[in-house]
Each structure stands twice: as structure tokens, then as C-alpha cells.
Design a protein around this motif. Structure first.
Motif, short mmCIF file in Angstrom:
data_model
loop_
_atom_site.label_atom_id
_atom_site.label_comp_id
_atom_site.label_asym_id
_atom_site.label_seq_id
_atom_site.Cartn_x
_atom_site.Cartn_y
_atom_site.Cartn_z
N LYS A 11 0.78 -1.37 -0.08
CA LYS A 11 -0.18 -0.04 -0.17
C LYS A 11 0.76 1.19 0.05
O LYS A 11 0.59 2.22 -0.74
N PHE A 12 1.94 1.23 0.69
CA PHE A 12 2.89 2.42 0.92
C PHE A 12 3.45 2.73 -0.22
O PHE A 12 3.54 3.86 -0.92
N VAL A 13 3.92 1.60 -1.36
CA VAL A 13 4.39 1.81 -2.39
C VAL A 13 3.54 2.47 -3.68
O VAL A 13 3.99 3.35 -4.40
N LYS A 14 2.38 1.93 -3.53
CA LYS A 14 1.43 2.25 -4.57
C LYS A 14 0.59 3.32 -4.18
O LYS A 14 -0.16 3.77 -4.85
N ALA A 15 0.98 3.99 -3.15
CA ALA A 15 0.19 5.21 -2.53
C ALA A 15 0.20 6.56 -3.57
O ALA A 15 -0.69 7.16 -3.65
N SER A 16 1.33 6.58 -4.25
CA SER A 16 1.56 7.54 -5.25
C SER A 16 2.41 7.17 -6.31
O SER A 16 3.43 6.42 -6.04
N PRO A 17 2.46 8.00 -7.43
CA PRO A 17 3.31 7.79 -8.39
C PRO A 17 4.82 7.93 -8.07
O PRO A 17 5.77 7.25 -8.62
N ALA A 18 5.11 8.92 -7.09
CA ALA A 18 6.58 9.33 -6.86
C ALA A 18 6.89 7.93 -6.04
O ALA A 18 8.37 7.86 -6.11
N ARG A 19 6.21 7.26 -5.10
CA ARG A 19 6.95 6.42 -4.42
C ARG A 19 6.98 5.17 -5.18
O ARG A 19 7.73 4.40 -4.97
N ALA A 63 10.75 1.63 -7.73
CA ALA A 63 11.38 0.96 -9.06
C ALA A 63 13.00 1.31 -9.22
O ALA A 63 13.70 0.62 -9.70
N GLU A 64 13.40 2.51 -8.74
CA GLU A 64 14.63 2.86 -8.88
C GLU A 64 15.59 2.02 -7.75
O GLU A 64 16.80 1.51 -8.12
N VAL A 65 14.98 1.61 -6.56
CA VAL A 65 15.62 0.90 -5.76
C VAL A 65 15.90 -0.33 -6.43
O VAL A 65 17.10 -1.15 -6.20
N ALA A 66 14.79 -0.97 -6.81
CA ALA A 66 14.81 -2.26 -7.39
C ALA A 66 16.09 -2.31 -8.46
O ALA A 66 16.55 -3.25 -8.74
N LEU A 67 16.03 -1.20 -9.40
CA LEU A 67 16.85 -1.28 -10.59
C LEU A 67 18.37 -1.21 -10.02
O LEU A 67 19.08 -1.75 -10.60
#
Length: 694
Positions: A326-334, A339-343
Motif C-alpha cells: 500500500k505504501f509503495v502504490k500510494a503515489s506515482p512518486a513512491r 523502481a529505482e531501488v529495485a533497479l
């Protein structure tokens, strides 16, 4: 528009005279706006009722048609109609109608030929409305909703909407009509029928019992149809369940056709074996194998129960993962930051984080599976974002990984059932014994978490196996790709040294069941003449025919010499030899021949029902047995959502339907099931032509 196009739109129904001189009533919609006036020279002109402008219509016997009249009233040529449209547009848009207002851009107009003269059938419209309410679960009170009434009036002002009582009566009429159709179908099925029993609760103290029948038709196609949806005061009581089943059998004339009953795990088998239910059954309908196959537990329900237990064992960890997603999908910025962290971590996953639906355990499994691949990203995110502190620990992720391994067993098994177009009973044996074997091996694991989860799962699956392994085994024996060979192989894995004893129980039961079909042919099955009997009948008929012919020849041709009757091909001694061989060496039964034949290749696209259809002549009696066994509904689930649901305990009738009359509730539920097998609509007339103008 070119004149050629206009000519195409002229309908024969608009001609005022016929070759015989009789006048025909004009049906075109243009005559609601025009009148015909006679002019000099025997000609007539069409006069617009609004603007009084006239147009040529006929000259002697030549008819000009109505295309130009249609354009006058539909394309805005009539100044009166154009003025009315502008005033209506001004009222709806709030603008003035002075000369400063510019005309709106032209709209696309559709000109339809073939529908304009279609007659309006009020009764049919109401009937179709009732079907729409049934199929789409609309409330009966939709006929009183202002928005719906406005919509209907815009489509057909002549439709006079009925009240709630009338539409309820129409729903009941649809139910009765479709019930008669299904009664005819059930009266022609060649084998027995198996029932599934579902329990429903309401916000009141009352409940409902749903009964559906599953059978294989003459064309060897598997069907399941809702039969009854009955209100009972205590759905879980022994008497209520027995009475509901007995009533349904009588209502559909199925007393002599019942084969098995499938229940969810909330029902106890002693309810079915009660004396009350036996009283409802016909004396001719003796339970097969002394009732050993009569009660079947729903496999879909056991999957749901076990899956929910697994999820509940780590509910705290699942809560943290759900909040993390929920936290990650709460906003496009998050999402972008994540995604940057995963990359940066070079996580190769192609899965997308998703939230689950708590009532569908498969969505929880998929949520955990995706989150598991991003576990490092969640850990890093917690260190660089002060607002996020829900990341599971490394031990938590290990537990999630273990849980996903077990959920995958259940998930894959459920998908096998869903992906099978006709889930006959033979496919379930594979699923149960494979899971049972996996759990047996996992119990001995050195990992305490693995062995603990496996032990709890094994207890439930082992109980299900003990209750249903006989019916599952008999069903898979009816599969020519496996027969007794798979039973022998799987039992050796499950029972070890004791497997021979359990294999013999299955083998003895199959032979006993077969003998019941040999000794007591089902009275419900249409008279089936086996190949040998057919030959005897043909021989008898031929002998009778020849005898009659001989008598006629003797009576009518006494003075004529008779011709000797041929004695066949001269192999009478050979026929006697074959008969003696048959006596001395009795032929094997159909069952023995079937079991001794080689197994068919295991191909994924194998159609077991079609195989038995093609081999009915070869195995006339065994095919009857296979038809009934393969039609047993091992799982009550009919859709993907229900097989992944939380179980029968959550089948709750909504507040609106709880307040309806019981007969109306039954009509809505049953008719909805029946209507899905009918054509969805009527094809438009082939002569209809649709043209678009800009």
C-alpha cells in the motif's frame, strides 16, 4: 447523397397499390409527418404537417418513394423541426436563441433501413426486461427508478412500464417456462444424476439450500444445472437437509436417478445417511456399493480451508507486506522511487506488486509471491525513507517463502481444475494423491516451520483422502490412460508395504459396482440393445419374415413349383464349432477386457468423454457405469472465483434478496443459471442496412 442510394432505401411496404389493385396500409414512419394530397393530372404530393411544404409522391402508377421525405424530417430540412431542436438545445444548454448563437457542429446521423417498419411488441419487451433483471442481478424495483424510466422512455415512448408486482410475476413466468424446458432435458438423460448441496445464510434466522444436478447427456457432454434454491428454517439440521433433497428429487422426477451427493466440509455425512433421506428414495434406487460412493466431499472446499489455515499462520507478516505494498502504490512518486531501488539492486523480477482481496486466497498468494522477489528493495526502502517502517525481517521472509511453497501446491491444483473445460471426476485423483505425498515427505523435514505447516495440512488432506479415496480411485480407473495401474503406483507411494491390501479394496469395489450394472440395468436409461441382442432380434425378425413369406407363397401359389431357400454360405458346421468353443471358453467380461488392454498414451488434450462415446458399442455396459462415475462432481466450484473463495461458510444472501419471497428468490437464482445456456440475443434482419452520414 446520390439518387442511387435513395432508391435503395425504398421499401415495398411503402407502395400504396398492389398489382391486384388493392390498397396496402402504409407502414413507413414518414406518414406520421406527411399527408397525401391529390393534384391535377392524377398526381399526388406529400405535404409536411408542420411546415406545409409539399413534395412529389406519385405520377399515375409511378411512385416516387419516401427517401426524400425521410431526409426532410431527419436531416433538419424542415424549418419547424429545426426551430424546435434549437429551442430544445437552448433550454438544455442555458444559451439564448438569438441570431448571435452559432449552430452546433453537425452530428453523425445513422439511417437504418429494415427496422423502421418493425412492429413493437410490448409483452416481449417486458419479458426481455425480466430476463435482464434475472441475468444481471438487478433489483426488481428497477422498474420504479426514475433514471431507468427516463432511459426507457427515450428508447421507446410506447412502452408502458409495469410495477414491481407485475415484473415479479414476469420473473416467475420466465422461471416456469425455463423449468419446463429443463424438465424435458432431464427426462432424456441416459444415465444417473449427481447432486451438489450448498448452504446459504441470511441476515435473519432462515437459510437456503441450493441443489444442482450434474449429468452426462446422450452426446457425452457434461452438464451442471441448478435445480432448486429452497428456504429452510435450519439449513444445517439433519431433517432440513434430508427434506430439501427429497423434495428436489420429487420435484424433478429424479427419485430413481440419484447417484451421489457432493457436500462441502460443513456438512456431516451422517445427515445424508439419515433414515429420513432413505425414506425419500425409491426402493428401486438402491444405493450403489451399499452407499460407499453416495457422499462425496467437495475438493474445492478442502483447498480453501487448508489455504486459509496457512495464511492465518503468518497473518502478522502478511499484514506488514500488505501495508508495504500500500505504501509503495500510494503515489506515482513512491512507485518510481521503489523502481529505482529495485533497479539499483539489479532485481530481475518481472512481477508487479499488487494488493490482495482478502476473501480470495489466490490473490494473497500472488501478492506474497511478488513481494518476496522485492524483499531486498523493501529493506533498502526502509533505510532511506523515514515514512516507511513496515519491512518484514529476514526471518519473516523465510516464513513467507515456506508458505508460498505450500500455497503453490494448492494454487496449481486449483488451476488444473479451472483450466479443464469439462472437469470430470477422473482428474481429481491425481491432484489429491500428489499433494498428500508431498505433505508426507515434508513432515520429515528438519526445518521446524516446514514440518509444522506440513503436519497441519496433512491432517486435513489425510481425512479427505480416507473419506473419498474410493470414489476418486474408481473414477481414475475409468480413464483408459491409467486404469488400475495408477492406483497401484500411487498406493505404493502412500501406503508402502500395505498398498496391496488397499489396491485389492479398489479392485473388488470396481468389480462389484460393475456387477450391479450387469445384473440390474438402470430403468432410467433408454432401452439399449446390445450388439448381440440386436443380432438375435434381427435373426428372429428375419425368420418371422421368411416364415410369413413361405406361408403366403403356399397359399397363393399352390400350383407353382417352390424354389428351395438358400442355406447360407455353407459354413453351418463352422458356426456350431464356434458355439462349442464359446461354451468351453467363456468370454471375459467387458470390465476384464478393458482392464487388460494396454494403456492409451498420456496426451494433454485427451477427451475422455469422447473416448467413451466412441467405445460405447464395444463396452455397452461398462460405458453406462463410466458415464455415471465420470459425472460425479468432486468439486462444487463452477467458477474460478468460487474455487479460490473462503468457502461455503461465506455464502450469504444479500439484504435485498433476503427480504424477497422464497419462491421469487428461487426463480431468480435458478433462472439465472438456466438462461446462461441460451442464445444471448437475436440476430438483426439480414435485409437491414445501416448507413452513416456526417
Amino acid at each position: 447523397m446520390a439518387e442511387a442510394s435513395d432508391t435503395e432505401l425504398v421499401s415495398n411496404e411503402e407502395v400504396t397499390t398492389t398489382p391486384t389493385g388493392r390498397r396496402r396500409r402504409k407502414k413507413s414512419i414518414v406518414w406520421e409527418h406527411f399527408t397525401i394530397e391529390a393534384v391535377a393530372g392524377g398526381c399526388t404530393r406529400a405535404c409536411c404537417k408542420l411546415c406545409k411544404q409539399t413534395f412529389a409522391y406519385s405520377s399515375g402508377s409511378k411512385i416516387a418513394g419516401t427517401s426524400h421525405l425521410k431526409r426532410h424530417i431527419t436531416l433538419g430540412s424542415c424549418p419547424k423541426i429545426k426551430d424546435q431542436e434549437r429551442k430544445h438545445l437552448a433550454l438544455t444548454s442555458g444559451t439564448k436563441t438569438d441570431g448571435d448563437m452559432s449552430d452546433p457542429p453537425p452530428k453523425r446521423r445513422y439511417r437504418i433501413s429494415g427496422f423502421a417498419n418493425a412492429s413493437f411488441d410490448h409483452d416481449r419487451s417486458i419479458r426481455e426486461l425480466a430476463k435482464m433483471i434475472i441475468v444481471h442481478d438487478y433489483p426488481l424495483h428497477i422498474v420504479e427508478h426514475p433514471g431507468f424510466l427516463s432511459f426507457i422512455e427515450s428508447l421507446q415512448p410506447r412502452l408502458k412500464m409495469v410495477d414491481v408486482n407485475a415484473i415479479e410475476g414476469e420473473v416467475l413466468a420466465v422461471y416456469q417456462s425455463e423449468k419446463q424446458n429443463l424438465m424435458q432435458v432431464l427426462g432424456t438423460i441416459p444415465g444417473r444424476i449427481s447432486l451438489t448441496i450448498g448452504l446459504w445464510t441470511t441476515s435473519q434466522t432462515l437459510g437456503y439450500v441450493s441443489l444442482a444436478g450434474q449429468f452426462i447427456d446422450n452426446d457425452w457432454k457434461l452438464h451442471r444445472r441448478m435445480l432448486n434454491f429452497l428456504m429452510v428454517s435450519s439449513p444445517h439440521s439433519e431433517n432440513a437437509l434430508s427434506e430439501a433433497i427429497g423434495f428436489s428429487l420429487s420435484d424433478w422426477n429424479l427419485k430413481t436417478k440419484l447417484f451421489t451427493i457432493t457436500l462441502d466440509n460443513n456438512c456431516s455425512s451422517h445427515d445424508i445417511y439419515s433414515a429420513n433421506l432413505r425414506d425419500h428414495l425409491s426402493n428401486k434406487n438402491a444405493l450403489t456399493l451399499k452407499g460407499q460412493l453416495f457422499v462425496v466431499r467437495c475438493y474445492g472446499h478442502i483447498l480453501n480451508v487448508v489455504a486459509q489455515d496457512i495464511i492465518a499462520s503468518i497473518h502478522g507478516i502478511i499484514y506488514n507486506i500488505r501495508e508495504s505494498v500500500k505504501f509503495v502504490k500510494a503515489s506515482p512518486a513512491r512507485e518510481e522511487r521503489f523502481a529505482e531501488v529495485a533497479l539499483h539492486l539489479e532485481i530481475p523480477s518481472t512481477k508487479t506488486l499488487s494488493l490482495d482481496v482478502t476473501t480470495q486466497w489466490n490473490t494473497t498468494y500472488l501478492m506474497l509471491l511478488a513481494a518476496l522477489e522485492y524483499k531486498q528493495a523493501f529493506t533498502v526502502l526502509e533505510t532511506c525513507d523515514d515514512h516507511y517502517n513496515e519491512a518484514p525481517s529476514s526471518d519473516d521472509w523465510k516464513k513467507v517463502e515456506t508458505v508460498c511453497i505450500f500455497l503453490k501446491l494448492l494454487y496449481d491444483s486449483a488451476n488444473v481444475i479451472i483450466s479443464t473445460p469439462e472437469p470430470t471426476s477422473n482428474i481429481f485423483f491425481h491432484e489429491v494423491w500428489k499433494i498428500l505425498l508431498e505433505l508426507s515427505n515434508a513432515i520429515s523435514s528438519e526445518d521446524a516451520v516446514v514440518s509444522g505447516i506440513a503436519k497441519e495440512m496433512h491432517e486435513k488432506f489425510d481425512k479427505y483422502w480416507k473419506d473419498c479415496n474410493l470414489v476418486l480411485a474408481i473414477a481414475v480407473v475409468m480413464d483408459p490412460r491409467f486404469k488400475m495401474r495408477l492406483v497401484e503406483f500411487s498406493f505404493s507411494k502412500i501406503y508402502g508395504a500395505d498398498s496391496a491390501r488397499y489396491v485389492k479394496l479398489v479392485d473388488d469395489s470396481i468389480h462389484e459396482l460393475y456387477q450391479e450394472y450387469v445384473a440390474q440395468p438402470l430403468p432410467l436409461t433408454p432401452a439399449y440393445v446390445e450388439q448381440g441382442e440386436m443380432n438375435n432380434i434381427n435373426v428372429t425378425e428375419n425368420n418371422a419374415t421368411e416364415s410369413n413369406a413361405t406361408e403366403n407363397n403356399d397359399n397363393n401359389n399352390n400350383n407353382q413349383p417352390t424354389t428351395p431357400i438358400p442355406t447360407g454360405d455353407g459354413l453351418l458346421d463352422f458356426d456350431l464349432y464356434l458355439s462349442e468353443m464359446a461354451i468351453n471358453q467363456p468370454t471375459k467380461s467387458e470390465l476384464e477386457q478393458y482392464l487388460e488392454e494396454s494403456l492409451l498414451p498420456r496426451i494433454q488434450e485427451f477427451d475422455i468423454l469422447n473416448w467413451w462415446k466412441l467405445n460405447t458399442i464395444k463396452y455397452p455396459t461398462l460405458s453406462k457405469m463410466a458415464r455415471d462415475v465420470l459425472a460425479i462432481p468432486i468439486s462444487m466450484a463452477s467458477t474460478s472465483s468460487s474455487i479460490f473463495g473462503t468457502g461455503a461458510g461465506n455464502r450469504v444472501l444479500d439484504e435485498y434478496r433476503s427480504l424477497l419471497r422464497p419462491e421469487t428468490v428461487q426463480a431468480l437464482f435458478c433462472a439465472k443459471d438456466w438462461l446462461q445456456y441460451l442464445p444471448t440475443g437475436v440476430e438483426p434482419p439480414s435485409s437491414a442496412v445501416v448507413k452513416m452520414e456526417i
